[in-house]
Design a protein around this motif. Structure first.
Motif, PDB file in Angstrom:
ATOM      1  N   SER A  95       0.854  -1.194   0.000  1.00 18.55           N
ATOM      2  CA  SER A  95       0.000   0.000   0.000  1.00 18.55           C
ATOM      3  C   SER A  95       0.886   1.239   0.000  1.00 18.55           C
ATOM      4  O   SER A  95       2.087   1.160   0.251  1.00 18.55           O
ATOM      5  N   GLU A  96       0.284   2.389  -0.251  1.00 19.49           N
ATOM      6  CA  GLU A  96       1.065   3.622  -0.281  1.00 19.49           C
ATOM      7  C   GLU A  96       1.693   3.909   1.080  1.00 19.49           C
ATOM      8  O   GLU A  96       2.818   4.412   1.154  1.00 19.49           O
ATOM      9  N   ARG A 103      10.118   5.340  -0.473  1.00 19.37           N
ATOM     10  CA  ARG A 103      10.077   6.458  -1.419  1.00 19.37           C
ATOM     11  C   ARG A 103      11.343   7.299  -1.336  1.00 19.37           C
ATOM     12  O   ARG A 103      11.839   7.808  -2.340  1.00 19.37           O
TER      13      ARG A 103
END
Length: 334
Positions: A95-96, A103
């Protein structure tokens, strides 16, 4: 007969990115009841590894799926199936929120520096934005980091208060590179970062990327269609055709002993300074490009391959190791 093999590097090497059977499909048509009836297989069962500190080049014609592959690896695209192991962690279906810690470790440099930079922000704001996102709350510290990054990419401190439209294409790409390095990543996707630049500027950007890699210990996935530049910067190279990898080899090995007919055709298209040698080495592809929307059996390249035989239409070739570290998906190597 050789048995199919996965294109794996030596166990002694420190693998940072391990892509296993990656697929990215786009639904094109749906039935009246919402069922997908036709898909575009942009990336179709791709596997390769990237060793920490190396540059892995990915080449092929426009539309072959190389940019989709790169963007899927850093999860700018959702993945249809497969695994993306980043330092042992599978990113493919996170999931994000789960992706957030990764990131910072993965960044990207895109093809068009002007479209990837907000025209309403100054260089200082553009480069410091990733720092704010990833927790650098001290304004003075952010400014110092931005000025250091500008120096690393060959720009001056006074450039920090200017806007993107005030720079040349090469300078804008340097700003994009500085922005990608702001969060101190380990892995950088270079998605055709030089194709929009003049030839003289391309060499400068390539040399700068190499210098930054040596200084900061970066790992690159370098995507391009200019094979001469890819050879200069890459340790190993993968060749893609219609969503599939057809060859992986060390850079010099690929250029001196290409094993796939498609690779040979790409290499023959590289411009050379002696016009007398052009006709003797040119290997133009014949036939029609297969549609990526159609379900095909056998080798996808067979409609353009001068060496295609009956088996090519019946059995899809598997990756086989033809020499140490050199893998080719072609029945000619069986």
């Amino acid at each position: 007969m050789n048995t199919p093999q996965e294109p794996r590097v030596s166990r002694k090497q420190d693998v940072l990115v391990d892509v296993k059977h990656l697929k990215k499909h786009y639904p094109i048509e749906k039935s009246l009841f919402g069922r997908t009836t036709k898909v575009l297989k942009a990336v179709d069962d791709v596997s390769f590894q990237i060793v920490r500190g190396e540059t892995f080049g990915l080449v092929g014609e426009s539309g072959c799926g190389k940019s989709t592959t790169g963007r899927s690896i850093i999860r700018l695209h959702e993945v249809t199936s497969g695994e993306i192991l980043y330092d042992g962690n599978d990113l493919a279906h996170m999931s994000e929120r789960e992706l957030l810690p990764f990131r910072k470790r993965m960044q990207a440099i895109f093809q068009d520096p002007y479209s990837s930079l907000n025209p309403g922000m100054t260089v200082m704001q553009l480069i410091s934005e990733p720092l704010e996102i990833h927790g650098y709350s001290n304004r003075a510290e952010r400014k110092e980091i931005v000025l250091q990054l500008l120096s690393k990419v060959g720009l001056k401190s006074e450039h920090a208060e200017r806007f993107p439209h005030e720079f040349s294409g090469g300078q804008r790409q340097r700003i994009s590179i500085a922005r990608s390095l702001a969060a101190k990543p380990e892995f950088v996707l270079c998605d055709e970062p030089i194709s929009a630049l003049d030839v003289s500027v391309q060499a400068q950007v390539i040399n700068m990327l190499e210098d930054l890699q040596g200084e900061l210990g970066l790992t690159y996935l370098f995507i391009a269609h200019d094979l001469s530049m890819v050879r200069h910067i890459s340790n190993r190279i993968g060749v893609m055709y219609l969503g599939k990898l057809v060859e992986i080899a060390p850079s010099d090995e690929l250029y001196t002993h290409p094993g796939h007919p498609y690779t040979k055709a790409l290499l023959s298209a590289i411009p050379i300074p002696n016009p007398r040698l052009v006709t003797s080495r040119r290997n133009l592809l014949q036939g029609d490009l297969a549609s990526p929307l159609e379900e095909t059996t056998g080798c996808k390249f067979r409609s353009r391959c001068p060496f295609a035989v009956g088996r090519c239409a019946e059995v899809e070739p598997e990756m086989r190791e033809v020499s140490p570290g050199h893998f080719v998906a072609c029945h000619l190597n069986d």
